[in-house]
Motif scaffolding. Sequence first.
Motif, PDB file in Angstrom:
ATOM      1  N   ALA A  58      24.716 -30.185 -46.022  1.00 58.16           N
ATOM      2  CA  ALA A  58      23.468 -29.974 -46.752  1.00 58.16           C
ATOM      3  C   ALA A  58      22.811 -31.271 -47.192  1.00 58.16           C
ATOM      4  CB  ALA A  58      23.733 -29.086 -47.979  1.00 58.16           C
ATOM      5  N   ARG A  59      23.505 -32.370 -47.051  1.00 59.66           N
ATOM      6  CA  ARG A  59      22.935 -33.659 -47.459  1.00 59.66           C
ATOM      7  C   ARG A  59      22.353 -34.439 -46.282  1.00 59.66           C
ATOM      8  NH1 ARG A  59      26.400 -36.678 -52.009  1.00 59.66           N
ATOM      9  NH2 ARG A  59      24.423 -37.810 -52.063  1.00 59.66           N
ATOM     10  N   ILE A  60      22.236 -33.797 -45.135  1.00 61.22           N
ATOM     11  CA  ILE A  60      21.547 -34.412 -44.002  1.00 61.22           C
ATOM     12  C   ILE A  60      20.112 -33.908 -43.990  1.00 61.22           C
ATOM     13  CG2 ILE A  60      21.416 -34.655 -41.498  1.00 61.22           C
ATOM     14  CD1 ILE A  60      24.412 -34.263 -41.359  1.00 61.22           C
ATOM     15  N   ARG A  61      19.182 -34.843 -43.935  1.00 62.79           N
ATOM     16  CA  ARG A  61      17.753 -34.508 -43.934  1.00 62.79           C
ATOM     17  C   ARG A  61      17.112 -35.082 -42.672  1.00 62.79           C
ATOM     18  NH1 ARG A  61      16.061 -37.915 -47.423  1.00 62.79           N
ATOM     19  NH2 ARG A  61      18.102 -38.889 -47.731  1.00 62.79           N
ATOM     20  N   VAL A  62      16.177 -34.316 -42.099  1.00 63.41           N
ATOM     21  CA  VAL A  62      15.475 -34.754 -40.893  1.00 63.41           C
ATOM     22  C   VAL A  62      13.979 -34.563 -41.118  1.00 63.41           C
ATOM     23  CG1 VAL A  62      15.263 -34.544 -38.396  1.00 63.41           C
ATOM     24  CG2 VAL A  62      17.447 -33.974 -39.517  1.00 63.41           C
ATOM     25  N   ASN A  63      13.208 -35.625 -40.941  1.00 58.80           N
ATOM     26  CA  ASN A  63      11.759 -35.574 -41.148  1.00 58.80           C
ATOM     27  C   ASN A  63      11.044 -36.359 -40.057  1.00 58.80           C
ATOM     28  OD1 ASN A  63      11.383 -34.130 -43.857  1.00 58.80           O
ATOM     29  ND2 ASN A  63      12.888 -35.699 -44.403  1.00 58.80           N
ATOM     30  N   CYS A  64       9.727 -36.296 -40.073  1.00 53.65           N
ATOM     31  CA  CYS A  64       8.918 -36.939 -39.041  1.00 53.65           C
ATOM     32  C   CYS A  64       7.712 -37.627 -39.668  1.00 53.65           C
ATOM     33  CB  CYS A  64       8.451 -35.888 -38.034  1.00 53.65           C
ATOM     34  SG  CYS A  64       7.253 -36.463 -36.811  1.00 53.65           S
ATOM     35  N   VAL A  65       7.450 -38.852 -39.252  1.00 55.63           N
ATOM     36  CA  VAL A  65       6.237 -39.575 -39.620  1.00 55.63           C
ATOM     37  C   VAL A  65       5.313 -39.582 -38.404  1.00 55.63           C
ATOM     38  CG1 VAL A  65       5.261 -41.796 -40.310  1.00 55.63           C
ATOM     39  CG2 VAL A  65       7.433 -41.028 -41.289  1.00 55.63           C
ATOM     40  N   GLN A  66       4.043 -39.245 -38.631  1.00 53.06           N
ATOM     41  CA  GLN A  66       3.057 -39.196 -37.545  1.00 53.06           C
ATOM     42  C   GLN A  66       2.001 -40.279 -37.779  1.00 53.06           C
ATOM     43  OE1 GLN A  66       2.315 -35.027 -38.551  1.00 53.06           O
ATOM     44  NE2 GLN A  66       2.792 -34.489 -36.440  1.00 53.06           N
ATOM     45  N   PRO A  67       2.190 -41.458 -37.198  1.00 54.04           N
ATOM     46  CA  PRO A  67       1.249 -42.558 -37.449  1.00 54.04           C
ATOM     47  C   PRO A  67      -0.129 -42.301 -36.857  1.00 54.04           C
ATOM     48  CG  PRO A  67       3.347 -43.365 -36.593  1.00 54.04           C
ATOM     49  CD  PRO A  67       3.324 -41.879 -36.382  1.00 54.04           C
ATOM     50  N   GLY A  68      -1.140 -42.808 -37.530  1.00 52.64           N
ATOM     51  CA  GLY A  68      -2.485 -42.887 -36.988  1.00 52.64           C
ATOM     52  C   GLY A  68      -2.704 -44.268 -36.400  1.00 52.64           C
ATOM     53  N   PRO A  69      -3.935 -44.785 -36.406  1.00 46.70           N
ATOM     54  CA  PRO A  69      -4.190 -46.125 -35.858  1.00 46.70           C
ATOM     55  C   PRO A  69      -3.644 -47.195 -36.804  1.00 46.70           C
ATOM     56  CG  PRO A  69      -6.187 -45.214 -36.813  1.00 46.70           C
ATOM     57  CD  PRO A  69      -5.169 -44.124 -36.874  1.00 46.70           C
ATOM     58  N   VAL A  70      -2.504 -47.773 -36.431  1.00 41.19           N
ATOM     59  CA  VAL A  70      -1.844 -48.716 -37.342  1.00 41.19           C
ATOM     60  C   VAL A  70      -1.523 -50.061 -36.710  1.00 41.19           C
ATOM     61  CG1 VAL A  70      -0.847 -46.876 -38.732  1.00 41.19           C
ATOM     62  CG2 VAL A  70       0.451 -47.796 -36.796  1.00 41.19           C
ATOM     63  N   LEU A  71      -1.595 -50.161 -35.415  1.00 38.29           N
ATOM     64  CA  LEU A  71      -1.273 -51.447 -34.784  1.00 38.29           C
ATOM     65  C   LEU A  71      -2.081 -51.549 -33.505  1.00 38.29           C
ATOM     66  CD1 LEU A  71       0.475 -53.990 -34.994  1.00 38.29           C
ATOM     67  CD2 LEU A  71       2.192 -52.834 -33.591  1.00 38.29           C
ATOM     68  N   GLU A 117       7.667 -32.678 -33.220  1.00 36.61           N
ATOM     69  CA  GLU A 117       7.451 -31.881 -34.425  1.00 36.61           C
ATOM     70  C   GLU A 117       8.419 -30.705 -34.492  1.00 36.61           C
ATOM     71  OE1 GLU A 117       3.267 -30.904 -34.447  1.00 36.61           O
ATOM     72  OE2 GLU A 117       2.811 -32.847 -33.538  1.00 36.61           O
ATOM     73  N   VAL A 118       8.547 -29.953 -33.400  1.00 43.17           N
ATOM     74  CA  VAL A 118       9.472 -28.827 -33.363  1.00 43.17           C
ATOM     75  C   VAL A 118      10.917 -29.320 -33.426  1.00 43.17           C
ATOM     76  CG1 VAL A 118      10.226 -26.823 -32.032  1.00 43.17           C
ATOM     77  CG2 VAL A 118       7.808 -27.467 -32.062  1.00 43.17           C
ATOM     78  N   MET A 119      11.191 -30.415 -32.731  1.00 47.99           N
ATOM     79  CA  MET A 119      12.522 -30.995 -32.748  1.00 47.99           C
ATOM     80  C   MET A 119      12.950 -31.351 -34.163  1.00 47.99           C
ATOM     81  SD  MET A 119      13.774 -34.588 -31.073  1.00 47.99           S
ATOM     82  CE  MET A 119      12.888 -34.236 -29.567  1.00 47.99           C
ATOM     83  N   THR A 120      12.040 -31.912 -34.932  1.00 45.92           N
ATOM     84  CA  THR A 120      12.350 -32.306 -36.306  1.00 45.92           C
ATOM     85  C   THR A 120      12.788 -31.106 -37.133  1.00 45.92           C
ATOM     86  OG1 THR A 120      10.830 -34.189 -36.252  1.00 45.92           O
ATOM     87  CG2 THR A 120      11.363 -33.270 -38.421  1.00 45.92           C
ATOM     88  N   ARG A 121      12.029 -30.024 -37.051  1.00 50.90           N
ATOM     89  CA  ARG A 121      12.380 -28.830 -37.827  1.00 50.90           C
ATOM     90  C   ARG A 121      13.699 -28.230 -37.350  1.00 50.90           C
ATOM     91  NH1 ARG A 121       6.611 -28.463 -37.578  1.00 50.90           N
ATOM     92  NH2 ARG A 121       6.650 -27.265 -35.625  1.00 50.90           N
ATOM     93  N   SER A 122      13.892 -28.220 -36.036  1.00 52.42           N
ATOM     94  CA  SER A 122      15.129 -27.665 -35.488  1.00 52.42           C
ATOM     95  C   SER A 122      16.344 -28.481 -35.916  1.00 52.42           C
ATOM     96  CB  SER A 122      15.037 -27.615 -33.965  1.00 52.42           C
ATOM     97  OG  SER A 122      16.216 -27.056 -33.400  1.00 52.42           O
ATOM     98  N   LEU A 123      16.222 -29.810 -35.839  1.00 48.11           N
ATOM     99  CA  LEU A 123      17.336 -30.668 -36.247  1.00 48.11           C
ATOM    100  C   LEU A 123      17.626 -30.543 -37.741  1.00 48.11           C
ATOM    101  CD1 LEU A 123      16.497 -33.889 -34.202  1.00 48.11           C
ATOM    102  CD2 LEU A 123      18.536 -32.458 -33.920  1.00 48.11           C
ATOM    103  N   ALA A 124      16.580 -30.380 -38.549  1.00 48.65           N
ATOM    104  CA  ALA A 124      16.789 -30.208 -39.989  1.00 48.65           C
ATOM    105  C   ALA A 124      17.626 -28.971 -40.261  1.00 48.65           C
ATOM    106  CB  ALA A 124      15.439 -30.112 -40.710  1.00 48.65           C
ATOM    107  N   VAL A 125      17.346 -27.895 -39.518  1.00 48.36           N
ATOM    108  CA  VAL A 125      18.108 -26.655 -39.682  1.00 48.36           C
ATOM    109  C   VAL A 125      19.525 -26.812 -39.150  1.00 48.36           C
ATOM    110  CG1 VAL A 125      18.265 -24.241 -38.957  1.00 48.36           C
ATOM    111  CG2 VAL A 125      16.055 -25.196 -39.643  1.00 48.36           C
ATOM    112  N   GLU A 126      19.641 -27.346 -37.942  1.00 51.35           N
ATOM    113  CA  GLU A 126      20.949 -27.468 -37.305  1.00 51.35           C
ATOM    114  C   GLU A 126      21.900 -28.358 -38.111  1.00 51.35           C
ATOM    115  OE1 GLU A 126      22.157 -26.116 -34.543  1.00 51.35           O
ATOM    116  OE2 GLU A 126      20.422 -25.358 -33.430  1.00 51.35           O
ATOM    117  N   LEU A 127      21.442 -29.556 -38.433  1.00 54.27           N
ATOM    118  CA  LEU A 127      22.323 -30.504 -39.120  1.00 54.27           C
ATOM    119  C   LEU A 127      22.507 -30.143 -40.583  1.00 54.27           C
ATOM    120  CD1 LEU A 127      21.058 -33.812 -37.450  1.00 54.27           C
ATOM    121  CD2 LEU A 127      23.224 -32.611 -37.037  1.00 54.27           C
TER     122      LEU A 127
END
Length: 274
Positions: free
Chosen positions: A194-207, A179-189
């Motif tokens: 400005a056209r680089i985007r970094v996000n995170c998906v947090q799956p629940g019970p899916v498989l 989670e922290v890595m995602t925000r940090s990478l979004a800022v850094e990159l």
Amino acid sequence: MGTTDLRSRLQNVFETDDPVAIVTGSGSPRVGRVIAEELSRRGCHVALHANTSVDEAEQAASQWQQRFGREAIVVQGPLEQDATCDAIVDQTHQHFGRLDILVNSAAIWTPTRLENITGEEIRRYFQINSVASLLCARAAGRHMVAQSSGGCIINLGDWATVRPYAEHAAYFPSKGAIEVMTRSLAVELGAHNARIRVNCVQPGPVLLSDDVSQETVNELADSTLVRRVGTPEDVAHAVSFFCENTFVTGVCLPVDGGRSIFAPDGLQIGRNTG
């Protein structure tokens, strides 16, 4: 919506008829594989990363080329080794000439009692679940920064970092770092392009594994607000959203049917997610 419409959206976002994606941990038929297939369906050339499931990955790649008309290759290597991260990303870029999407899907988890966890095991969790994701993102970022269209990085976290459960004391810290890595990478990159985007998906019970009892399946379904167990396709759809929406970055999105905000009285469920 037809296949052409789905493809045109990603083509427009990345300003190419041939957007390219790499998905780590997509060799075996789990969530990463479904994500890779969805991106192929939506018009991407795809690199499937596998460590030991190379034969399965190559079979899938061959099928997708016939079904979707998009090229698929297999890149191989253990994420325990730092060099693998640069190698699989650079191999993908060298083959296709560009890199638009990175999905960090590879992860490990095995229930272990706290008193039995070793320092070596903790370091292995962080290496595969956290460090490798960061190093793959760094490698992908080098190529995306140089592209006028930038790129998109999606990390897979875990909804339960906010409500961890027993016997995963090494796993959850390694996933919480995402989670922290995602925000940090979004800022850094984003500062470099400005056209680089970094996000995170947090799956629940899916498989769920094949040995999960129907009773447990029912309990898992009842632990969500939507009263069902999710599917890998639910996660793949969220990944696709992040790829297509150019005004979202630095976001961690639970795809958990509301489980992270819902706590039925007396319900205690162990880990059964993919």
